[in-house]
Design an enzyme around this catalytic site. Sequence first.
Site, PDB file in Angstrom:
ATOM      1  N   ASP A 133      18.157 -38.539 -58.360  1.00  0.00           N
ATOM      2  CA  ASP A 133      16.963 -38.160 -57.021  1.00  0.00           C
ATOM      3  C   ASP A 133      16.244 -39.201 -56.770  1.00  0.00           C
ATOM      4  OD1 ASP A 133      14.980 -37.008 -55.285  1.00  0.00           O
ATOM      5  OD2 ASP A 133      14.902 -35.661 -56.404  1.00  0.00           O
TER       6      ASP A 133
ATOM      7  N   ASN B  51      20.805 -43.801 -46.864  1.00  0.00           N
ATOM      8  CA  ASN B  51      21.065 -42.624 -45.915  1.00  0.00           C
ATOM      9  C   ASN B  51      20.427 -40.951 -46.051  1.00  0.00           C
ATOM     10  OD1 ASN B  51      23.414 -41.183 -43.919  1.00  0.00           O
ATOM     11  ND2 ASN B  51      23.655 -40.345 -46.444  1.00  0.00           N
TER      12      ASN B  51
ATOM     13  N   TYR C 270      10.627 -33.506 -40.278  1.00  0.00           N
ATOM     14  CA  TYR C 270      11.811 -35.231 -39.762  1.00  0.00           C
ATOM     15  C   TYR C 270      11.167 -35.611 -39.177  1.00  0.00           C
ATOM     16  CZ  TYR C 270      16.198 -35.640 -39.861  1.00  0.00           C
ATOM     17  OH  TYR C 270      17.406 -36.655 -40.123  1.00  0.00           O
ATOM     18  N   GLY C 271      10.523 -35.291 -37.936  1.00  0.00           N
ATOM     19  CA  GLY C 271      11.009 -36.306 -36.779  1.00  0.00           C
ATOM     20  C   GLY C 271       9.739 -37.450 -37.225  1.00  0.00           C
ATOM     21  N   ALA C 272       8.628 -36.948 -37.781  1.00  0.00           N
ATOM     22  CA  ALA C 272       7.746 -37.862 -38.391  1.00  0.00           C
ATOM     23  C   ALA C 272       7.701 -38.631 -39.527  1.00  0.00           C
ATOM     24  CB  ALA C 272       6.454 -37.128 -38.297  1.00  0.00           C
ATOM     25  N   ALA C 273       8.536 -38.419 -40.545  1.00  0.00           N
ATOM     26  CA  ALA C 273       8.934 -38.940 -41.100  1.00  0.00           C
ATOM     27  C   ALA C 273      10.345 -39.547 -40.662  1.00  0.00           C
ATOM     28  CB  ALA C 273       9.951 -38.631 -42.102  1.00  0.00           C
ATOM     29  N   LYS C 274      10.936 -40.024 -39.588  1.00  0.00           N
ATOM     30  CA  LYS C 274      12.225 -40.935 -39.563  1.00  0.00           C
ATOM     31  C   LYS C 274      11.276 -41.657 -38.445  1.00  0.00           C
ATOM     32  CE  LYS C 274      15.759 -39.318 -41.081  1.00  0.00           C
ATOM     33  NZ  LYS C 274      16.605 -40.057 -42.242  1.00  0.00           N
TER      34      LYS C 274
END
Length: 272
Positions: free
Chosen positions: A72, A99, A165-169
Amino acid sequence: MDPLDFTGRAVVVTGGTRGIGAAIAAAFHSAGADVLICGRTPPTPPPSPPAPAAAPSSAAPALFGLEFFQADVRDPAQAAALINAAVERFGRVDVVINNAGGSPEVPAGRASPRLHAKIIELNLIAPLHVAQAANAVMCDQDTGGVILMIGSVSGTRPSPGTAAYGAAKAGLQHLATSLAAEWAPKVRVNTLVVGPVDVPGSSASSPPAASTVARTVPMGRAAAAGEVASACLLLASPLAGYISGASLAVHGGGEWPAYLADLRDTAYRAEK
């Protein structure tokens, strides 16, 4: 010499047991690399050849010949153990593809603080853990190494329903540019900004979403996982030897802006 021949090179793919990760792992293996994949649970079937008389399942071929390490990568100790395992098995680490990632779709106003934290941890902090461990090995190798981040168009435009998710990417893309500056010239770090990909279980593969993608993406379809894998081969190869801190868009031309919908439809009709 074939610049896309990875014989003798060691590659690590996080989240490499299925979907895009499995396609990336299979592509590097086909190019001659020694490949170690990781996941929180072992793949089914395991990454080893079947008995000669066995009939492999449809999911098996992409995993044959690959080695697996259970980890993990949100845990920095496990991320380091993954890279150490690659060194123990292969003697080196040449390419790492971050990935592993993803997110359920949930409105930001209803998502729990714990869910938001876990999404950011998986999609941003975990790649940093893996990259740190990989750099420690690569910077001592004569040939250095390559680290690739699998980003998303969600990090380049509004991402309603997957805001964290978008902020992390978006953060992952910026992280890659910073690491590329810090770790040059021995280690190259780049991001693939990936759009919709047609893999089993993805939203892009469902009939309604596939129709939407066909209408909104200029190429008229989602990417195949193998096309993302091919972009990884390119960026990891000597052909991209002077490319670092860059973002390669693998999104079929992006998305038609909503205010140009009439123009798009007119253009399609004219072509027909």
